[in-house]
Design an enzyme around this catalytic site. Sequence first.
Site, PDB file in Angstrom:
ATOM      1  N   GLU A   1      -9.948  25.498  53.242  1.00 41.98           N
ATOM      2  CA  GLU A   1      -8.844  26.448  53.279  1.00 41.98           C
ATOM      3  C   GLU A   1      -7.539  25.668  53.364  1.00 41.98           C
ATOM      4  OE1 GLU A   1      -9.653  29.136  56.481  1.00 41.98           O
ATOM      5  OE2 GLU A   1     -11.515  29.839  55.543  1.00 41.98           O
TER       6      GLU A   1
ATOM      7  N   ASP B   1     -26.170  16.345  53.051  1.00 38.29           N
ATOM      8  CA  ASP B   1     -27.092  15.206  53.050  1.00 38.29           C
ATOM      9  C   ASP B   1     -27.733  15.051  51.680  1.00 38.29           C
ATOM     10  OD1 ASP B   1     -26.436  14.931  55.677  1.00 38.29           O
ATOM     11  OD2 ASP B   1     -28.298  15.769  56.450  1.00 38.29           O
TER      12      ASP B   1
ATOM     13  N   ILE C   1      -6.891  -5.570  35.172  1.00 35.50           N
ATOM     14  CA  ILE C   1      -7.422  -6.690  34.388  1.00 35.50           C
ATOM     15  C   ILE C   1      -6.997  -6.582  32.930  1.00 35.50           C
ATOM     16  CG2 ILE C   1      -9.574  -7.590  33.384  1.00 35.50           C
ATOM     17  CD1 ILE C   1     -10.887  -7.304  36.114  1.00 35.50           C
TER      18      ILE C   1
ATOM     19  N   GLY D   1      -4.357  -5.163  31.752  1.00 37.88           N
ATOM     20  CA  GLY D   1      -2.905  -5.215  31.542  1.00 37.88           C
ATOM     21  C   GLY D   1      -2.374  -3.975  30.838  1.00 37.88           C
TER      22      GLY D   1
ATOM     23  N   GLU E   1     -16.242  16.497  49.087  1.00 35.19           N
ATOM     24  CA  GLU E   1     -17.487  16.453  49.867  1.00 35.19           C
ATOM     25  C   GLU E   1     -17.429  15.415  50.981  1.00 35.19           C
ATOM     26  OE1 GLU E   1     -21.170  17.299  48.215  1.00 35.19           O
ATOM     27  OE2 GLU E   1     -20.357  18.022  46.318  1.00 35.19           O
TER      28      GLU E   1
ATOM     29  N   THR F   1     -14.127  13.234  52.878  1.00 29.24           N
ATOM     30  CA  THR F   1     -13.306  12.082  52.514  1.00 29.24           C
ATOM     31  C   THR F   1     -13.966  10.801  53.008  1.00 29.24           C
ATOM     32  OG1 THR F   1     -12.118  12.179  54.608  1.00 29.24           O
ATOM     33  CG2 THR F   1     -11.143  13.392  52.765  1.00 29.24           C
TER      34      THR F   1
END
Lengths: 360, 360, 407, 407
Positions: free
Chosen positions: C136, C258, C358, C360, C384, C386
């Site tokens: 929320e 889980d 890498i 560029g 899900e 942080t």
Amino acid sequence: MFDLELTDEQKLIRDTIVSFASEKVRPIARECDETGTIPASLQTQAFELGLIHSPLAEAHGGFGEIRSAVTGAIVAEELAFGDLSISLYLLAPRLFAYALIDGGSEEQRARFLPAFGAGPYSASAAVVEPRFDFDTSSFATTARRDGNNWILDGEKCLVPLAAEASAFVVLAATPEGSAAFIVERDRAGLVIGEREKNMGIKALATHPLSLKGVSIPESNRLPDLDLPRWLDHGRVANAAMACGLARGCFEFARDYAKERKAFGVPIAQKQAVAFMLADMAIEVDAIRLLTWEAAWRLDTGLPATTESARASRYAASSTLRVADNALQVLGGHGYIRDYPVELWLRNARGFSTFEGLATV
Amino acid sequence: MFDLELTDEQKLIRDTIVSFASEKVRPIARECDETGTIPASLQTQAFELGLIHSPLAEAHGGFGEIRSAVTGAIVAEELAFGDLSISLYLLAPRLFAYALIDGGSEEQRARFLPAFGAGPYSASAAVVEPRFDFDTSSFATTARRDGNNWILDGEKCLVPLAAEASAFVVLAATPEGSAAFIVERDRAGLVIGEREKNMGIKALATHPLSLKGVSIPESNRLPDLDLPRWLDHGRVANAAMACGLARGCFEFARDYAKERKAFGVPIAQKQAVAFMLADMAIEVDAIRLLTWEAAWRLDTGLPATTESARASRYAASSTLRVADNALQVLGGHGYIRDYPVELWLRNARGFSTFEGLATV
Amino acid sequence: MISFDLSPRIAEMKNAIRSLAEQAMRPIAREFDEKEHEEPHEFQNLMWSISGGRAFGSSDDAPNEGKSSGPREGNLGACVTIEELSWGDAGLYLSIPNAGLGGAAVMAAGTAAQKTRFLGRFAEGQPKWGAMAITETHCGSDSAAIQTTAVRDGDDWVLNGTKIYCTSGDRALRSGGFVVVWATVDRTAGRRGIKSFVVESGTPGIKVIKVEDKLGIRASDTAMIVLEDCRIPADNLLGVAEVHQSTEGFKAAMATFDATRPLVAASALGIGQAALDLARQELAQRGVEIRYDRCDAHLSAIERDFLDAEADLQAARLLTWRAGWMMDRGQRNNLEASMAKAKAGLAVTRVTQKCVEILGPIGYSRQLLLEKWMRDAKINDIFEGTQQINMLIVARRILGYSSKELS
Amino acid sequence: MISFDLSPRIAEMKNAIRSLAEQAMRPIAREFDEKEHEEPHEFQNLMWSISGGRAFGSSDDAPNEGKSSGPREGNLGACVTIEELSWGDAGLYLSIPNAGLGGAAVMAAGTAAQKTRFLGRFAEGQPKWGAMAITETHCGSDSAAIQTTAVRDGDDWVLNGTKIYCTSGDRALRSGGFVVVWATVDRTAGRRGIKSFVVESGTPGIKVIKVEDKLGIRASDTAMIVLEDCRIPADNLLGVAEVHQSTEGFKAAMATFDATRPLVAASALGIGQAALDLARQELAQRGVEIRYDRCDAHLSAIERDFLDAEADLQAARLLTWRAGWMMDRGQRNNLEASMAKAKAGLAVTRVTQKCVEILGPIGYSRQLLLEKWMRDAKINDIFEGTQQINMLIVARRILGYSSKELS
């Protein structure tokens, strides 16, 4: 299929090493570091555990066990959980014995291996060279042909057991690529230098080896050693030991943080500390999984250089971070030698500086 | 002696830019990013602030002000605190003007600079090349002599204002080393490519420049430009903008974290968040101090390549971390475009990918 | 016995999905990043027809359930599959029609009857989506602070509140699917009051008022949903009647994670692997090969960065597989799931950021998908749970602390 | 006007101390690392004779105090000086006879009379040390939890308790110096009850029962001190009589750290710089030069590591100088001092660890001092406020939180 469950045999071996490490190794680790000596009696105990000789042929006094890099990683982790120096001390003879088992001629095996089956026996290997840019992709130590002999020249360092070893496996560059040679300690031109002094692994005596025109017969060259593979095994063992060291750090810091109070609560209840511990726990498991993956590849005959180099590299940097954070969790107590963590930090810093010292 | 206090004049300039950035720049930054356009009226306002032309000679319509890299860093930080794209958009003409002030001939200055003094004027520079290993130590774009002319060949990218610029300073390798050339937009062989699409700095129109046998007279070569020094100025400006961006991220995340509650308290009261914010605060100051140090060396005539490269490199990686952490502090709100932080992360990632885009 | 081999079934599936990813996802990835909020209908229909509506990674995907022909490996299989789909495109992966997180919640907390009632629809008809609405405006990680209310009124529950960041919420409500809404039956009861309710598509009183503009995963819809006197049947409360009186409802709903956290981690891995593959390929084209068995003194800075990034990702992958494997064995994997999610979320953030660096100016350009992957990647550090929430869970587990002792 | 120039006076001092470090410290650094607990008498006598007993970095080192011949720059000067001394050797630097932290506490919290009484001795006679005893076995960062008691008895205070980690505590008590002991006059009063007391060398009832074996800075003594009915005159309580009734005593004592944290940071810088200088030199001898104006694609991994380490250290240096400069201007620098300490402590830890790695087996060997510097470095992340405590202080300041709001 994917499985992370040890076999019953592996569990048994692990439990045996866990007992040995907690009862015989951990309690003497600090004293060994301070005095720079490891009781030779430990070698006898390691022999009784079959740490070195169980994979020897029965004819050579062994049990003819099939070696497993995974099992080796489990053993190395638990031993190093006890103490890294002692772990290296006990496993160092493998450097020699396994090279002969894997890549020696029948004659070489018959000549050297029975001694390993008869009792604790000191032999070692000379891999590392004293250069900032040393790695095993190219050796500065050279071997050139001279008739039926080989002439070896170069400088090695960080050779364990050098003061007592009867013979060494020496890695050198030949015109055809890198190769491994048996050099007995009494060969002319071989000089074992003064004991090295390092920041860590102080309990383990290591020495430099100087080879000046050391002449050895062709029969001292290991004819069948797959050197890259042998080095892969070494990297996996290194990574496994790093895992054991990191786990020791994590568990000590975790227990300390739950006991130690500041501002009225255990410091483990502070997010800053709790997150460090969580990171340590994740890293220990990450190191172990990378190590096991490489070990499993070795056991199944798959190419494993990428994976073993990865495990070793990851383990070296991650273990250092874990050890450093463990010291930080202990604060002042981490900095004094009444606690083991400063010892572990010094040892942990070793991993990325001596790639290739240890092998299965 | 060591001093970190701005002069009264610098404070005045800073306060002016702070107002401009907060009132004119920040409010339109999101819309500019989404639409890919910046109102040209801002250029007029920048002209009124003297952002480009104040150091021009009075004869060229300027105020003959002595340029200061420190003051420039203060200005760039505040502008980029407003928005990086707009900051680059407004400052891009400096790439051309300052190159001529510093290294142009009298004739070149007389030819080009009065336009800058008369009002907003578009000219730019082509520095970056579309290679993963681009840096300013060697250009793939070449310039070779052809009688009294130079022939330029190569590909440039990330050229700001290219769609409207009257002329470009183009950096190229000559047999005698790198050099800078003025290339007017109507020169044969110069093709301004389609507008580039990048992850960030989307409000700023940048284009590739293709040079195929572009012939320009010797008089278009900047005779006296100390190219390394000019690039040092560019690095300092880059670092200063990174500082402004990082500070914007820090301040936004700090204010958010004090407002936003979870588990009954502001998330800023959780150590994990508080420590991230502390780290951000330290990094913002660290970037600024490194930047000012390099700028001060430029102003005092000391060698400054080491320091400006250091500031730029440090700023690029540190600002990315700050922006990433700011997004993390905001959680879901950081990921949606109703909030500015995702825009700042995209912009922050630019710094280490386009070294040399911005200057003074 | 320790093994890192994927079973033939999973390996085969992996290859099949990789082809699908190459052929059906990569070619449209940029398009549906740019056309945010448009539906990749063709792709969605394809996936619906291929999968038969089964969610990749919901536990109904587990093979041999209740059979004896082999060990369960549905969760590990889902990790592998989802990695490949996300290698194709993480935004498109999240747009695939299936029961999704809502389905996972029904599986974790629903009764047998509820499973049949709500999940049956995914085996038939037009593409449908399931979704879960937890967050929320003023509560993200702190689910126990939910303000949306559910009030019992006769045979109904009446829901009121506003939900944000509901993945596939718009599609769920347009398609004949459903949204599992977390609401409190007693605001004073904290987490004991939190229950989950199934609100079906077409129910009056629920509507999407906004679909978010995002940094990445733009092919996925992220909805803001308002419930105004939204009335649902009493037995749309997930679980048996007793959940009403205990924290079981909350716990069951939390247990969904889980199962799903390793799948989020797996999605992260796919993005990270895509970035590494592309960076390696671009470098190789420019004559830079990555060497593995060299010390730092012999490596270029780019090579070393690449090695470190790859190792980090592989560590995350093995942690993820472990968490899925434990789930398959019926072991509690709350700690391991959070370890995997925390590691993978951070790893993919760093890996993609590093790969952009890498390469560029090329890496920063929208000519390649790489910059998109960096934008897509970051969501894995956020949704899900942080990074911080997962580290907190890991810390609690290793320390044996309750959420009160370590908050 | 912004300037990074050191004044001629400081620059000159810097050069002088660098010579001293090279000639008098480097040659004996290894010896007094190995001979832990032995006194580097010769060096100590030299420093005593050079400094006239003034503490490098205690604010009595500030030039021109009360004079008008120039701006104050004593704290900045101390930062520069201490960096050079620690470049020589951090352990030896900490063994230099002076009023040290104890002196800083007297300066920060003492009355004019107390300053004269306790600090006068450092201008005469034999080498002496001042020390500060805060930490106890069960309280480190949490100074308010101190258990050592001070009970008023007639004209005396009677102290009881055990202190650990008292830098130079043994020397202070053997040399005719003093130890400033933090003790509580009321255990129920928390930080309000904490006061600091000067216990002079030779006072009955105070003794050193252990000198710690440490990872590094072994030339410095770190004492465990027991106070048993240790009786001191009433006016050895630092500050005016009123401190007895308020938290001023605690605050004043804590303020000591605002002055000393930049000095600890400066010491860290010296160690880090020593490591960088050595690594650069060793690499140069082996043909590796560090280049500054190259992108990563053109740098070796070692070069990049070196550049990053050096930049980190320079950032820490500038933060440290800023904190010292603010102190000189009389500005409150509590935030900036903790920023400097946090950054420098972490930077030197990383820099030294990295340099050891860069040099491989040579870096790990005790042939070079580098490995010692790595050991010495780590103390800077711990003493005078750990990394975590300093981050907490920074966070409180930037957020405007009290120690209760953010703990």
